[in-house]
Scaffold this motif. Structure first.
Motif, PDB file in Angstrom:
ATOM      1  N   TYR A 162       6.386   0.676  -4.074  1.00 36.79           N
ATOM      2  CA  TYR A 162       5.975   0.062  -5.370  1.00 36.79           C
ATOM      3  C   TYR A 162       6.842  -0.407  -6.109  1.00 36.79           C
ATOM      4  O   TYR A 162       7.911   0.226  -6.301  1.00 36.79           O
ATOM      5  CB  TYR A 162       5.164   1.228  -6.138  1.00 36.79           C
ATOM      6  CG  TYR A 162       3.709   1.622  -5.620  1.00 36.79           C
ATOM      7  CD1 TYR A 162       3.212   1.083  -4.503  1.00 36.79           C
ATOM      8  CD2 TYR A 162       2.907   2.349  -6.257  1.00 36.79           C
ATOM      9  CE1 TYR A 162       2.016   1.162  -3.997  1.00 36.79           C
ATOM     10  CE2 TYR A 162       1.660   2.603  -5.783  1.00 36.79           C
ATOM     11  CZ  TYR A 162       0.997   1.940  -4.693  1.00 36.79           C
ATOM     12  OH  TYR A 162      -0.124   2.376  -4.409  1.00 36.79           O
ATOM     13  N   LEU A 217       4.278   1.215 -10.709  1.00 35.55           N
ATOM     14  CA  LEU A 217       4.573   2.604 -11.144  1.00 35.55           C
ATOM     15  C   LEU A 217       4.030   2.715 -12.416  1.00 35.55           C
ATOM     16  O   LEU A 217       3.399   4.023 -12.800  1.00 35.55           O
ATOM     17  CB  LEU A 217       6.033   2.746 -11.025  1.00 35.55           C
ATOM     18  CG  LEU A 217       6.389   2.873  -9.775  1.00 35.55           C
ATOM     19  CD1 LEU A 217       7.922   3.302  -9.652  1.00 35.55           C
ATOM     20  CD2 LEU A 217       5.906   4.186  -8.878  1.00 35.55           C
ATOM     21  N   LEU A 250       0.500   3.940 -12.570  1.00 33.27           N
ATOM     22  CA  LEU A 250       0.379   5.485 -11.999  1.00 33.27           C
ATOM     23  C   LEU A 250       0.181   6.487 -13.337  1.00 33.27           C
ATOM     24  O   LEU A 250      -0.321   7.524 -13.152  1.00 33.27           O
ATOM     25  CB  LEU A 250       1.301   5.802 -11.008  1.00 33.27           C
ATOM     26  CG  LEU A 250       1.340   5.020  -9.811  1.00 33.27           C
ATOM     27  CD1 LEU A 250       2.802   5.679  -8.922  1.00 33.27           C
ATOM     28  CD2 LEU A 250       0.142   5.289  -8.875  1.00 33.27           C
ATOM     29  N   ASN A 288       0.919  -1.312  -0.071  1.00 36.79           N
ATOM     30  CA  ASN A 288       0.048   0.035  -0.001  1.00 36.79           C
ATOM     31  C   ASN A 288       0.896   1.294  -0.026  1.00 36.79           C
ATOM     32  O   ASN A 288       0.234   2.234  -0.455  1.00 36.79           O
ATOM     33  CB  ASN A 288      -0.915   0.137   1.045  1.00 36.79           C
ATOM     34  CG  ASN A 288      -1.560  -1.047   1.240  1.00 36.79           C
ATOM     35  OD1 ASN A 288      -2.397  -1.582   0.211  1.00 36.79           O
ATOM     36  ND2 ASN A 288      -2.294  -1.875   2.516  1.00 36.79           N
ATOM     37  N   ASP A 289       2.238   1.201   0.610  1.00 34.31           N
ATOM     38  CA  ASP A 289       2.902   2.238   0.529  1.00 34.31           C
ATOM     39  C   ASP A 289       3.710   2.628  -0.967  1.00 34.31           C
ATOM     40  O   ASP A 289       4.185   1.694  -1.486  1.00 34.31           O
ATOM     41  CB  ASP A 289       3.971   1.886   1.638  1.00 34.31           C
ATOM     42  CG  ASP A 289       4.730   3.279   1.995  1.00 34.31           C
ATOM     43  OD1 ASP A 289       4.638   4.387   1.132  1.00 34.31           O
ATOM     44  OD2 ASP A 289       5.801   3.212   2.717  1.00 34.31           O
ATOM     45  N   GLU A 290       3.438   3.899  -1.295  1.00 39.63           N
ATOM     46  CA  GLU A 290       3.655   4.021  -2.625  1.00 39.63           C
ATOM     47  C   GLU A 290       5.506   4.168  -2.842  1.00 39.63           C
ATOM     48  O   GLU A 290       5.878   3.847  -3.734  1.00 39.63           O
ATOM     49  CB  GLU A 290       3.466   5.399  -2.929  1.00 39.63           C
ATOM     50  CG  GLU A 290       3.706   5.846  -4.415  1.00 39.63           C
ATOM     51  CD  GLU A 290       2.891   6.956  -4.858  1.00 39.63           C
ATOM     52  OE1 GLU A 290       3.429   7.840  -5.643  1.00 39.63           O
ATOM     53  OE2 GLU A 290       1.503   7.039  -4.731  1.00 39.63           O
ATOM     54  N   SER A 291       6.116   4.198  -1.691  1.00 41.70           N
ATOM     55  CA  SER A 291       7.610   4.226  -1.736  1.00 41.70           C
ATOM     56  C   SER A 291       7.948   2.643  -1.905  1.00 41.70           C
ATOM     57  O   SER A 291       8.999   2.603  -2.083  1.00 41.70           O
ATOM     58  CB  SER A 291       8.001   4.826  -0.347  1.00 41.70           C
ATOM     59  OG  SER A 291       7.505   3.821   0.753  1.00 41.70           O
TER      60      SER A 291
END
Length: 279
Positions: free
Chosen positions: A225, A230, A233, A220-223
């Protein structure tokens, strides 16, 4: 003389045929890379093998949309490399046990491994998510790496390969010299399996690198991914679709795979005769 000339003609035709196949397989990748340097208007005009001059603009669009390529590469590499190493090592260990030792339940164990190959990953997806949630391992790389220890398809491939090169005289000679079972496996068996390790290493790394569904569910944490996450996105705007930046994002996910293949393919070619036994 006539036979020699005929062989040269056949060899030349074979080279031409495989050359054409090579070019045809490279063209799609080159089109993707070329489109990464072109503008959206140029891409709409049709495919081209000639790169454009829009690379910097496409890169800026990626950055604006939150496409952190270096962080994505790092996350993808940690998952892909970790799971690949675990899969290759423990699958080789299991394959060696199935080939070299006779133990009770051996056929049943191998039948279970074959049965697990036929079960789709999606069947256990919900149960696996709930189990990881109970363990508190959501939003972590651990459930994406550790389960690679149990890789039925890799065990099957390793066993089939090991059966073609395994000779009991080598381990027996090592045992006479005082070598233990672990030393025999690491010093004798694994070096013989380099071609199989390289082959399955490529398949495993590519599969984990391109894995999208499982990381999407667990992270869940975009960092954290991965690169495939990505890419999703790169959503389109209402009035303009930045195709160039999309192709650039896709290219960035492909290039590391090509480098891994170029690195490991030499072990497949160079290790074909490895481990041969002189009679």
């Amino acid at each position: 003389m006539g036979v020699s000339k005929q062989l040269r003609i056949q060899r030349t035709l074979i080279y031409i045929f495989y050359g054409i196949l090579t070019i045809l397989s490279i063209i799609p990748f080159w089109i993707v890379i070329a489109n990464a340097t072109r503008s959206a208007e140029q891409i709409k005009q049709g495919p081209s093998l000639i790169p454009g001059d829009n690379l910097i603009y496409n890169w800026n669009v990626l950055v604006e949309k939150g496409f952190d390529v270096f962080n994505g590469i790092t996350n993808s590499f940690i998952i892909a490399a970790g799971s690949t190493i675990l899969s290759l090592y423990f699958s080789s260990l299991a394959a060696y046990a199935l080939v070299a030792y006779n133990f009770k339940g051996k056929k049943i164990a191998y039948a279970i491994i074959l049965g697990l190959i036929m079960i789709p990953t999606q069947v256990s997806l919900v149960g696996f998510y709930q189990f990881m949630s109970q363990l508190g391992l959501l939003n972590s790389f651990i459930p994406l790496i550790i389960p690679a220890i149990a890789s039925p398809a890799t065990v099957f491939f390793m066993k089939q390969y090991l059966e073609t090169i395994y000779h009991p005289d080598l381990p027996d000679s090592a045992r006479i010299d005082g070598a233990g079972e672990w030393k025999i496996f690491h010093r004798i068996i694994l070096p013989q399996m380099k071609p199989a390790l390289a082959t399955m290493g490529i398949f495993s790394f590519v599969t984990q690198w391109n894995n999208f569904l499982m990381p999407l569910i667990l992270l869940n944490d975009e960092s954290m991914y991965t690169l495939p996450m990505l890419v999703q996105l790169l959503k389109t705007d209402v009035y303009r679709t930045e195709f160039g930046s999309m192709y650039l994002g896709i290219s960035l996910t492909i290039i590391p795979l090509l480098l891994i293949y170029m690195f490991l393919s030499r072990y497949i070619i160079g290790g074909v005769t490895a481990g041969s036994i002189k009679q």
